[in-house]
Scaffold this motif. Structure first.
Motif, mmCIF file in Angstrom:
data_model
loop_
_atom_site.group_PDB
_atom_site.id
_atom_site.type_symbol
_atom_site.label_atom_id
_atom_site.label_comp_id
_atom_site.label_asym_id
_atom_site.label_seq_id
_atom_site.Cartn_x
_atom_site.Cartn_y
_atom_site.Cartn_z
ATOM 1 N N TRP A 1 0.827 -1.213 0.000
ATOM 2 C CA TRP A 1 0.000 0.000 0.000
ATOM 3 C C TRP A 1 0.856 1.257 0.000
ATOM 4 C CZ3 TRP A 1 -0.691 3.668 4.009
ATOM 5 C CH2 TRP A 1 -1.708 4.597 3.763
ATOM 6 N N ILE A 2 1.937 1.255 0.763
ATOM 7 C CA ILE A 2 2.813 2.427 0.802
ATOM 8 C C ILE A 2 3.338 2.728 -0.591
ATOM 9 C CG2 ILE A 2 5.045 3.290 1.619
ATOM 10 C CD1 ILE A 2 4.392 2.013 4.322
ATOM 11 N N GLY A 3 3.726 1.701 -1.318
ATOM 12 C CA GLY A 3 4.105 1.892 -2.710
ATOM 13 C C GLY A 3 5.551 2.291 -2.952
ATOM 14 N N ALA A 4 6.427 2.069 -2.003
ATOM 15 C CA ALA A 4 7.855 2.320 -2.238
ATOM 16 C C ALA A 4 8.349 1.245 -3.205
ATOM 17 C CB ALA A 4 8.623 2.293 -0.928
ATOM 18 N N ALA A 5 8.945 1.669 -4.311
ATOM 19 C CA ALA A 5 9.259 0.740 -5.388
ATOM 20 C C ALA A 5 10.608 0.048 -5.257
ATOM 21 C CB ALA A 5 9.194 1.476 -6.729
ATOM 22 N N THR A 6 11.503 0.584 -4.456
ATOM 23 C CA THR A 6 12.848 0.017 -4.352
ATOM 24 C C THR A 6 13.242 -0.154 -2.888
ATOM 25 O OG1 THR A 6 13.965 2.157 -4.288
ATOM 26 C CG2 THR A 6 13.516 1.224 -6.480
ATOM 27 N N SER A 7 14.293 -0.935 -2.678
ATOM 28 C CA SER A 7 14.816 -1.098 -1.314
ATOM 29 C C SER A 7 15.289 0.235 -0.755
ATOM 30 C CB SER A 7 15.970 -2.103 -1.301
ATOM 31 O OG SER A 7 15.492 -3.392 -1.566
ATOM 32 N N ARG A 8 15.864 1.057 -1.597
ATOM 33 C CA ARG A 8 16.313 2.383 -1.158
ATOM 34 C C ARG A 8 15.150 3.214 -0.641
ATOM 35 N NH1 ARG A 8 19.819 6.338 -5.009
ATOM 36 N NH2 ARG A 8 21.224 6.995 -3.351
ATOM 37 N N LEU A 9 14.028 3.172 -1.345
ATOM 38 C CA LEU A 9 12.852 3.919 -0.898
ATOM 39 C C LEU A 9 12.289 3.337 0.390
ATOM 40 C CD1 LEU A 9 11.043 4.644 -4.288
ATOM 41 C CD2 LEU A 9 12.519 6.162 -2.942
ATOM 42 N N HIS A 10 12.325 2.017 0.510
ATOM 43 C CA HIS A 10 11.881 1.393 1.762
ATOM 44 C C HIS A 10 12.775 1.831 2.932
ATOM 45 C CE1 HIS A 10 9.549 -1.459 -0.793
ATOM 46 N NE2 HIS A 10 8.713 -1.306 0.216
ATOM 47 N N LEU A 11 14.066 1.934 2.687
ATOM 48 C CA LEU A 11 14.969 2.417 3.743
ATOM 49 C C LEU A 11 14.645 3.862 4.124
ATOM 50 C CD1 LEU A 11 18.458 0.956 2.772
ATOM 51 C CD2 LEU A 11 17.163 0.519 4.861
ATOM 52 N N LEU A 12 14.314 4.677 3.141
ATOM 53 C CA LEU A 12 13.932 6.058 3.442
ATOM 54 C C LEU A 12 12.644 6.100 4.255
ATOM 55 C CD1 LEU A 12 14.863 7.926 0.151
ATOM 56 C CD2 LEU A 12 15.909 8.214 2.409
ATOM 57 N N VAL A 13 11.703 5.220 3.932
ATOM 58 C CA VAL A 13 10.468 5.127 4.726
ATOM 59 C C VAL A 13 10.815 4.750 6.163
ATOM 60 C CG1 VAL A 13 8.349 3.776 5.084
ATOM 61 C CG2 VAL A 13 8.906 4.652 2.799
ATOM 62 N N GLY A 14 11.672 3.752 6.336
ATOM 63 C CA GLY A 14 12.072 3.335 7.675
ATOM 64 C C GLY A 14 12.795 4.442 8.432
ATOM 65 N N ALA A 15 13.653 5.170 7.744
ATOM 66 C CA ALA A 15 14.352 6.288 8.388
ATOM 67 C C ALA A 15 13.358 7.384 8.778
ATOM 68 C CB ALA A 15 15.425 6.840 7.453
ATOM 69 N N TRP A 16 12.364 7.609 7.941
ATOM 70 C CA TRP A 16 11.308 8.579 8.243
ATOM 71 C C TRP A 16 10.542 8.152 9.491
ATOM 72 C CZ3 TRP A 16 9.864 13.271 7.970
ATOM 73 C CH2 TRP A 16 8.529 13.665 7.986
ATOM 74 N N TRP A 17 10.181 6.867 9.546
ATOM 75 C CA TRP A 17 9.475 6.348 10.717
ATOM 76 C C TRP A 17 10.320 6.529 11.978
ATOM 77 C CZ3 TRP A 17 7.484 0.864 8.936
ATOM 78 C CH2 TRP A 17 6.422 1.033 8.014
ATOM 79 N N ALA A 18 11.613 6.231 11.886
ATOM 80 C CA ALA A 18 12.489 6.363 13.053
ATOM 81 C C ALA A 18 12.587 7.824 13.493
ATOM 82 C CB ALA A 18 13.869 5.786 12.745
#
Length: 142
Positions: A72-89
């Motif tokens: 659902w979030i729609g992050a297309a790459t591992s890099r974007l997923h890491l940015l999402v995780g960093a944002w959450w942190a």
């Protein structure tokens, strides 16, 4: 295209709104977890042990939300997923500090939760939070 332009392009590709909404679910569930911990677990184990136990429980909550929302979030790459995780942190750190101050905790007490030499494991929880979206997305892939 230079490195600065590529970095800006990556940042723009992050689905910030959906990532933030998923984080809001995490923080809601974490707040319920914290309330249960304070009412039922801290009186039995003590405050520090209850907070320490709360970190792996929080990691499970974060991972389950990351897994449930990864598509659902729609992050297309591992890099974007890491940015999402960093944002959450980052959001979590800001929330924890603001909440701690709002309920009258000292900066020393708040920072103790992030200091392993004082028994705090929250830094490990935040580190896990950074990588949870990547791990969840990899497990969700067919």
């Amino acid at each position: 295209m230079d490195a600065g332009s590529r970095s800006l392009e990556v940042i723009r590709a992050v689905p910030w709104r959906r990532a933030t909404l998923a984080w809001m679910l995490i923080i809601l569930l974490e707040s319920v977890n914290g309330t249960i911990r304070e009412i039922f677990i801290a009186p039995v184990l003590g405050d520090l042990r209850a907070r320490q136990l709360g970190v792996p429980v929080a990691c499970v909550i974060v991972f389950l939300v990351a897994w449930a929302t990864s598509r659902w979030i729609g992050a297309a790459t591992s890099r974007l997923h890491l940015l999402v995780g960093a944002w959450w942190a980052a959001l979590t750190l800001a929330f924890e500090c603001a909440l701690g101050r709002a309920i009258g905790l000292s900066w020393s007490r708040i920072l103790a939760d992030y200091d392993p030499t004082r028994g705090g494991f929250m830094v490990l929880g935040l580190a896990f939070m950074v990588f949870a979206p990547v791990l969840a997305a990899k497990l969700r892939r067919p």
